[in-house]
Design an enzyme around this catalytic site. Structure first.
Site, PDB file in Angstrom:
ATOM      1  N   HIS A  76     -85.203 -43.911 -72.000  1.00 26.54           N
ATOM      2  CA  HIS A  76     -85.492 -42.892 -73.022  1.00 26.54           C
ATOM      3  C   HIS A  76     -85.252 -41.491 -72.449  1.00 26.54           C
ATOM      4  O   HIS A  76     -85.236 -41.291 -71.240  1.00 26.54           O
ATOM      5  CB  HIS A  76     -86.936 -43.022 -73.507  1.00 26.54           C
ATOM      6  CG  HIS A  76     -87.923 -42.896 -72.386  1.00 26.54           C
ATOM      7  ND1 HIS A  76     -88.244 -41.685 -71.816  1.00 26.54           N
ATOM      8  CD2 HIS A  76     -88.596 -43.841 -71.705  1.00 26.54           C
ATOM      9  CE1 HIS A  76     -89.098 -41.888 -70.837  1.00 26.54           C
ATOM     10  NE2 HIS A  76     -89.322 -43.186 -70.733  1.00 26.54           N
ATOM     11  N   ASP A  82     -87.690 -46.596 -67.211  1.00 23.40           N
ATOM     12  CA  ASP A  82     -87.318 -46.614 -65.787  1.00 23.40           C
ATOM     13  C   ASP A  82     -87.636 -47.973 -65.168  1.00 23.40           C
ATOM     14  O   ASP A  82     -86.864 -48.482 -64.358  1.00 23.40           O
ATOM     15  CB  ASP A  82     -87.992 -45.465 -65.013  1.00 23.40           C
ATOM     16  CG  ASP A  82     -89.504 -45.427 -65.180  1.00 23.40           C
ATOM     17  OD1 ASP A  82     -90.060 -46.265 -65.910  1.00 23.40           O
ATOM     18  OD2 ASP A  82     -90.138 -44.550 -64.559  1.00 23.40           O
TER      19      ASP A  82
END
Ligand SMILES: *[C@@H]1O[C@H](CO)[C@@H](O)[C@H](O)[C@H]1NC(C)=O
Ligand SMILES: *[C@@H]1O[C@H](CO)[C@@H](O)[C@H](O)[C@H]1NC(C)=O
Length: 464
Positions: free
Chosen positions: A81, A363
């Site tokens: 994102h 992540d």
């Protein structure tokens, strides 16, 4: 959900990588660093700027490059994102004031921003698998909520989408003009920031797309492991990795001193400050050029920030050396890589569905995939990072297919565990799909030194 919670705790403990530490790792391959513009020693401020990924002029990218007689068959895109508001607040400080509405007169701006907002407002619930339909399709709070995507985050992914559009749609005609719903595969975790990032990329990629052809699937696991998430040995490696991180932190007296100072500024016990993961919030200050928080007792300053970031860089280095994270990653990334090769194999067989797949993730999704692929030198996934798998067919030998792997626009194919010595062994200019398939089906487990030869066995091996 247990593992998800653990993973989320790990999110910000995993530091960014520093592949540019040239003095101690001459032999290591460099993936992203540019020897001309990079500082010679790890510079925490420089690294933090890369992490912010502040949109500026178009960067150079290597997506879609292949010899002339190769035809692009399918593309799979994994994204992190975009820029977001912190997940944690620093206790007893003023709440960071960032506006998460999307407006034309704020920087960074993208020419498609207003059209994006207007198109998103028309999105029907049927475009989203439950529970995604309950999420807002674009950020809209004048004071950002925790973890909310910012305008910067939207612009980052509109840019990603437009860049991929120019290469894959306009140049390579990956999708026909009248593309159909089943030619896209869209999947996102259940956070508003991942859904909105996916939508922004998709809008940049296919502006004014027909909502009737869009269906976003929901992925409950940050590892995108779908029905194959149960893997006890993976959890054991994760616990060992967290223990390693903890021990390294204890050894760093400067870090302890820094946390102590910051805790004094804020007026809470050091332990409580550390638990609030202040670097997450400080990074947001840094990326948005907002000065660090102050209280009557003083200010958190750039010195503190640098010490924490420097420790993360050192942690990353030890993480590579100790290989616990690699083992965690080989097991953690197996299901999604297995899905990736399955999609490629279907496309190679000539099926025309799912030509473009988008997985909107975190992540903690990208990092294990990079590690498992052998790209341990790759930098920690920045905001709006993109990892792309391209499948190509040799027009001169139509039964032969090749893969290319790109990370933030850089071709890393020949840095992967399964194609790094390809040039020495083969005259072929591209990395064969078989190499990737063999790696996922077999060599990943060999790399684990596991007597298991499949995912299920490897996950259930006894103690470590
Ligand atoms: C950051 O903020 C400072 C002072 O608030 C300002 O002088 C500087 O130009 C800003 N930098 C950027 C890149 O916006
Ligand atoms: C790998 O993919 C195949 C084919 O899609 C599937 O049958 C199998 O269950 C998958 N295995 C894992 C561990 O994800």
């Amino acid at each position: 959900m247990d593992i998800l919670t653990t993973l989320l705790l790990l999110v910000h403990l995993i530091p960014m990588s520093t592949a540019k530490d040239g003095s101690s790792s001459k032999s290591r391959k460099r993936i992203l660093p540019d020897p001309v513009t990079e500082p010679r020693v790890a510079d925490p401020v420089y690294e933090a700027l890369l992490y912010c990924n502040i949109p500026s002029v178009a960067e150079r990218s290597m997506e879609g490059h292949a010899p002339h007689h190769f035809k692009l068959i399918s593309v799979q895109v994994f994204i992190r994102h975009g820029d977001r508001y912190p997940l944690y607040a620093i206790p007893k400080t003023k709440r960071l004031d960032i506006d998460c509405t999307l407006v034309a007169n704020r920087k960074p701006y993208h020419p498609k921003l207003e059209a994006f907002v207007s198109h998103m407002s028309k999105g029907p619930e049927t475009a989203f698998e439950s529970p995604l339909s309950s999420l807002p399709p674009f950020p809209n709070h004048p004071l950002c909520e925790m973890g909310e995507l910012t305008q910067t985050g939207v612009v980052q992914h509109l840019q990603n989408g437009q860049l991929l559009r120019d290469i894959y749609v306009k140049k390579h005609k990956l999708l026909p003009a009248d593309w159909s719903a089943d030619q896209l595969y869209l999947e996102t975790t259940g956070k508003s920031r991942t859904l909105q990032s996916g939508l922004a990329l998709l809008y940049g990629f296919l502006p004014d797309f027909d909502w009737k052809k869009i269906y976003f699937r929901h992925q409950p696991s940050a590892l995108f492991c779908s029905g194959n998430c149960y893997c006890p040995l993976r959890n054991q490696y994760l616990e060992k990795e967290q223990r390693r991180q903890y021990l390294l932190r204890l050894k760093n007296s400067q870090l302890e001193k820094t946390y102590g100072e910051m805790a004094r500024v804020v007026g809470i016990p050091t332990k409580q400050l550390r638990a609030a993961n202040p670097v997450d919030s400080l990074l947001c200050h840094f990326c948005h050029n907002v000065s660090f928080p102050c209280t009557r007792s003083g200010c958190i300053d750039m010195g503190h920030f640098k010490v924490i970031r420097m420790h993360q860089i050192e942690d990353e280095k030890e993480r590579r050396e100790k290989k616990l994270y690699l083992r965690y990653s080989l097991l953690g990334a197996h299901p999604i890589l297995n899905q990736t090769i399955s999609r490629m194999q279907r496309a190679a067989e000539g099926r025309k569905d799912e030509l473009f797949a988008l997985y909107s993730a975190h992540d903690v999704t990208l990092s294990p995939v990079l590690s498992a692929l052998g790209l341990s030198e790759a930098r920690f996934p920045r905001f709006a990072a993109r990892l792309i798998f391209e499948l190509w067919q040799d027009r001169e030998k139509p039964s032969e297919h090749s893969v290319r792997i790109l990370y933030n626009g850089v071709d890393v194919t020949f840095h992967t565990a399964f194609c790094q010595d390809h040039h020495r062994r083969s005259p072929k200019p591209m990395c064969p799909l078989e190499n990737f398939v063999r790696f996922v089906k077999r060599d990943m487990f060999v790399a684990l030194d596991s007597s298991g030869t499949n995912y299920y066995d490897a996950c259930h091996m006894e103690g470590i």
